[in-house]
Design an enzyme around this catalytic site. Sequence first.
Site, PDB file in Angstrom:
ATOM      1  N   LYS A  15       2.638  11.306 -12.498  1.00  0.00           N
ATOM      2  CA  LYS A  15       1.583  11.079 -13.502  1.00  0.00           C
ATOM      3  C   LYS A  15       2.161  11.141 -14.916  1.00  0.00           C
ATOM      4  CE  LYS A  15      -0.703  14.842 -12.377  1.00  0.00           C
ATOM      5  NZ  LYS A  15       0.125  15.384 -11.292  1.00  0.00           N
ATOM      6  N   ARG A  90      -9.282  17.907 -13.411  1.00  0.00           N
ATOM      7  CA  ARG A  90      -8.717  18.456 -12.176  1.00  0.00           C
ATOM      8  C   ARG A  90      -9.774  19.101 -11.303  1.00  0.00           C
ATOM      9  NH1 ARG A  90      -3.120  19.197 -14.071  1.00  0.00           N
ATOM     10  NH2 ARG A  90      -1.930  19.858 -12.276  1.00  0.00           N
ATOM     11  N   ARG A 129      13.476  18.612  -9.345  1.00  0.00           N
ATOM     12  CA  ARG A 129      13.236  18.377 -10.778  1.00  0.00           C
ATOM     13  C   ARG A 129      13.923  19.431 -11.643  1.00  0.00           C
ATOM     14  NH1 ARG A 129       7.339  17.746 -13.267  1.00  0.00           N
ATOM     15  NH2 ARG A 129       6.918  19.570 -11.976  1.00  0.00           N
ATOM     16  N   ARG A 156      11.542  24.093 -13.573  1.00  0.00           N
ATOM     17  CA  ARG A 156      10.269  24.467 -14.201  1.00  0.00           C
ATOM     18  C   ARG A 156       9.746  25.724 -13.525  1.00  0.00           C
ATOM     19  NH1 ARG A 156       5.434  20.091 -15.050  1.00  0.00           N
ATOM     20  NH2 ARG A 156       4.177  21.398 -13.681  1.00  0.00           N
ATOM     21  N   ARG A 167       0.258  24.982  -5.381  1.00  0.00           N
ATOM     22  CA  ARG A 167      -0.239  23.879  -6.228  1.00  0.00           C
ATOM     23  C   ARG A 167      -0.788  22.753  -5.362  1.00  0.00           C
ATOM     24  NH1 ARG A 167       4.937  22.727  -9.603  1.00  0.00           N
ATOM     25  NH2 ARG A 167       3.777  20.976 -10.481  1.00  0.00           N
TER      26      ARG A 167
HETATM   27  P1  AP5 Z   1       6.300  13.867 -13.080  1.00  0.00           P
HETATM   28  O1  AP5 Z   1       6.116  12.567 -13.781  1.00  0.00           O
HETATM   29  O2  AP5 Z   1       6.582  15.068 -13.891  1.00  0.00           O
HETATM   30  O3  AP5 Z   1       5.069  14.118 -12.088  1.00  0.00           O
HETATM   31  P2  AP5 Z   1       3.652  14.771 -12.367  1.00  0.00           P
HETATM   32  O4  AP5 Z   1       2.714  14.122 -11.432  1.00  0.00           O
HETATM   33  O5  AP5 Z   1       3.330  14.715 -13.827  1.00  0.00           O
HETATM   34  O6  AP5 Z   1       3.981  16.236 -11.867  1.00  0.00           O
HETATM   35  P3  AP5 Z   1       3.684  17.647 -12.497  1.00  0.00           P
HETATM   36  O7  AP5 Z   1       4.404  18.623 -11.609  1.00  0.00           O
HETATM   37  O8  AP5 Z   1       3.997  17.704 -13.954  1.00  0.00           O
HETATM   38  O9  AP5 Z   1       2.134  17.696 -12.279  1.00  0.00           O
HETATM   39  P4  AP5 Z   1       1.190  18.872 -12.165  1.00  0.00           P
HETATM   40  O10 AP5 Z   1      -0.114  18.188 -12.116  1.00  0.00           O
HETATM   41  O11 AP5 Z   1       1.447  19.827 -11.066  1.00  0.00           O
HETATM   42  O12 AP5 Z   1       1.533  19.727 -13.482  1.00  0.00           O
HETATM   43  P5  AP5 Z   1       0.853  19.816 -14.924  1.00  0.00           P
HETATM   44  O13 AP5 Z   1       1.951  19.968 -15.886  1.00  0.00           O
HETATM   45  O14 AP5 Z   1      -0.180  18.778 -15.130  1.00  0.00           O
HETATM   46  O15 AP5 Z   1       7.446  13.648 -11.968  1.00  0.00           O
HETATM   47  C1  AP5 Z   1       7.872  14.709 -11.128  1.00  0.00           C
HETATM   48  C2  AP5 Z   1       9.347  14.503 -10.758  1.00  0.00           C
HETATM   49  O16 AP5 Z   1       9.487  13.308  -9.981  1.00  0.00           O
HETATM   50  C3  AP5 Z   1      10.258  14.295 -11.984  1.00  0.00           C
HETATM   51  O17 AP5 Z   1      11.504  14.864 -11.740  1.00  0.00           O
HETATM   52  C4  AP5 Z   1      10.363  12.770 -12.102  1.00  0.00           C
HETATM   53  O18 AP5 Z   1      11.555  12.351 -12.729  1.00  0.00           O
HETATM   54  C5  AP5 Z   1      10.307  12.353 -10.642  1.00  0.00           C
HETATM   55  N1  AP5 Z   1       9.672  11.044 -10.445  1.00  0.00           N
HETATM   56  C6  AP5 Z   1       8.594  10.528 -11.115  1.00  0.00           C
HETATM   57  N2  AP5 Z   1       8.272   9.324 -10.617  1.00  0.00           N
HETATM   58  C7  AP5 Z   1       9.140   9.073  -9.598  1.00  0.00           C
HETATM   59  C8  AP5 Z   1       9.308   7.976  -8.697  1.00  0.00           C
HETATM   60  N3  AP5 Z   1       8.508   6.902  -8.728  1.00  0.00           N
HETATM   61  N4  AP5 Z   1      10.298   8.056  -7.779  1.00  0.00           N
HETATM   62  C9  AP5 Z   1      11.113   9.151  -7.729  1.00  0.00           C
HETATM   63  N5  AP5 Z   1      11.026  10.220  -8.564  1.00  0.00           N
HETATM   64  C10 AP5 Z   1      10.033  10.171  -9.493  1.00  0.00           C
HETATM   65  O19 AP5 Z   1       0.058  21.213 -14.799  1.00  0.00           O
HETATM   66  C11 AP5 Z   1       0.757  22.433 -14.653  1.00  0.00           C
HETATM   67  C12 AP5 Z   1      -0.251  23.566 -14.554  1.00  0.00           C
HETATM   68  O20 AP5 Z   1      -1.060  23.643 -15.742  1.00  0.00           O
HETATM   69  C13 AP5 Z   1      -1.272  23.454 -13.413  1.00  0.00           C
HETATM   70  O21 AP5 Z   1      -0.743  23.921 -12.178  1.00  0.00           O
HETATM   71  C14 AP5 Z   1      -2.422  24.332 -13.955  1.00  0.00           C
HETATM   72  O22 AP5 Z   1      -2.130  25.690 -13.797  1.00  0.00           O
HETATM   73  C15 AP5 Z   1      -2.404  24.017 -15.445  1.00  0.00           C
HETATM   74  N6  AP5 Z   1      -3.299  22.891 -15.787  1.00  0.00           N
HETATM   75  C16 AP5 Z   1      -2.952  21.689 -16.340  1.00  0.00           C
HETATM   76  N7  AP5 Z   1      -4.018  20.906 -16.512  1.00  0.00           N
HETATM   77  C17 AP5 Z   1      -5.083  21.607 -16.055  1.00  0.00           C
HETATM   78  C18 AP5 Z   1      -6.475  21.328 -15.933  1.00  0.00           C
HETATM   79  N8  AP5 Z   1      -6.993  20.134 -16.339  1.00  0.00           N
HETATM   80  N9  AP5 Z   1      -7.285  22.270 -15.399  1.00  0.00           N
HETATM   81  C19 AP5 Z   1      -6.804  23.468 -15.000  1.00  0.00           C
HETATM   82  N10 AP5 Z   1      -5.484  23.798 -15.073  1.00  0.00           N
HETATM   83  C20 AP5 Z   1      -4.635  22.878 -15.601  1.00  0.00           C
END
Ligand code: AP5
Length: 216
Positions: A15, A90, A129, A156, A167
């Site tokens: 994402k 979410r 990652r 991370r 998660r």
């Molecule tokens: P990446 O692009 O970082 O993937 P992502 O889907 O953004 O993954 P995240 O782990 O960042 O998502 P998340 O939803 O768990 O975390 P967030 O920061 O939002 O890619 C991941 C890896 O894959 C990278 O190494 C990349 O290079 C690789 N990759 C990408 N595309 C690829 C492809 N096509 N092929 C191969 N490799 C690829 O949230 C973190 C925390 O914050 C949550 O757990 C929660 O506690 C809190 N939080 C955030 N938002 C909210 C909310 N709205 N409500 C409540 N809590 C929240």
Amino acid sequence: MALNVIMMGPPGAGKGTQAARFARERTLLKISTGDILREAVKENNPTALQAKAKMDRGELVDDDTMIAIVAERLTRPDAARGFVLDGFPRTVAQAQALDEIMERRGCGPLVIVDVAVPEQELVRRLAERRICAVCGTNAAAGDALCSKCAGPLVQRSDDGREIVRERLRVYQNATKPVLDFYRGRPTFRVVNGAQPPERVAQDLETMIDDAATARM
Ligand code: AP5
């Protein structure tokens, strides 16, 4: 007309990668709630420190906090041309709050894209990652230092195996129902996120442009 996009999908779906790319190409504001929380933690903001404990356990931060963050961000002038949301909504409560915000804004369609990736691949990506310890940028495979600021690369804090499992469980229970909330809308699309990033980006462009012209 403004273009408003929500990038949905499980942890590790890509994402953030795709939201950054699409926002850059269309000069739209990218709002990543995970990045906003991580930045706030670095600044020792007291609310964020409470949020950090939840993030480190793989749990969600409470709806009121997240809705307030996004609502405030969407009132700023740089959101007027549209936005790409990464990591929000979410929960169904967050999705309902976003609908109310969109109704008040009254501009442009809301395109929802689900980036779908099998669980085994998500687990692999998150285990491998590495991010920059200074600026938080995702590293490319094989990088020794951050390509943006030459900072050191680290895992991370929520990418450990047990936390990833939590998660994914939270995603199934709290966030998957959000897909059902949106699925019946003509602006809802699913992209195959298990392809190389370039290919995902091409498919997304086509889907988003198509969905943006769909009638509600
Ligand atoms: P990446 O692009 O970082 O993937 P992502 O889907 O953004 O993954 P995240 O782990 O960042 O998502 P998340 O939803 O768990 O975390 P967030 O920061 O939002 O890619 C991941 C890896 O894959 C990278 O190494 C990349 O290079 C690789 N990759 C990408 N595309 C690829 C492809 N096509 N092929 C191969 N490799 C690829 O949230 C973190 C925390 O914050 C949550 O757990 C929660 O506690 C809190 N939080 C955030 N938002 C909210 C909310 N709205 N409500 C409540 N809590 C929240």
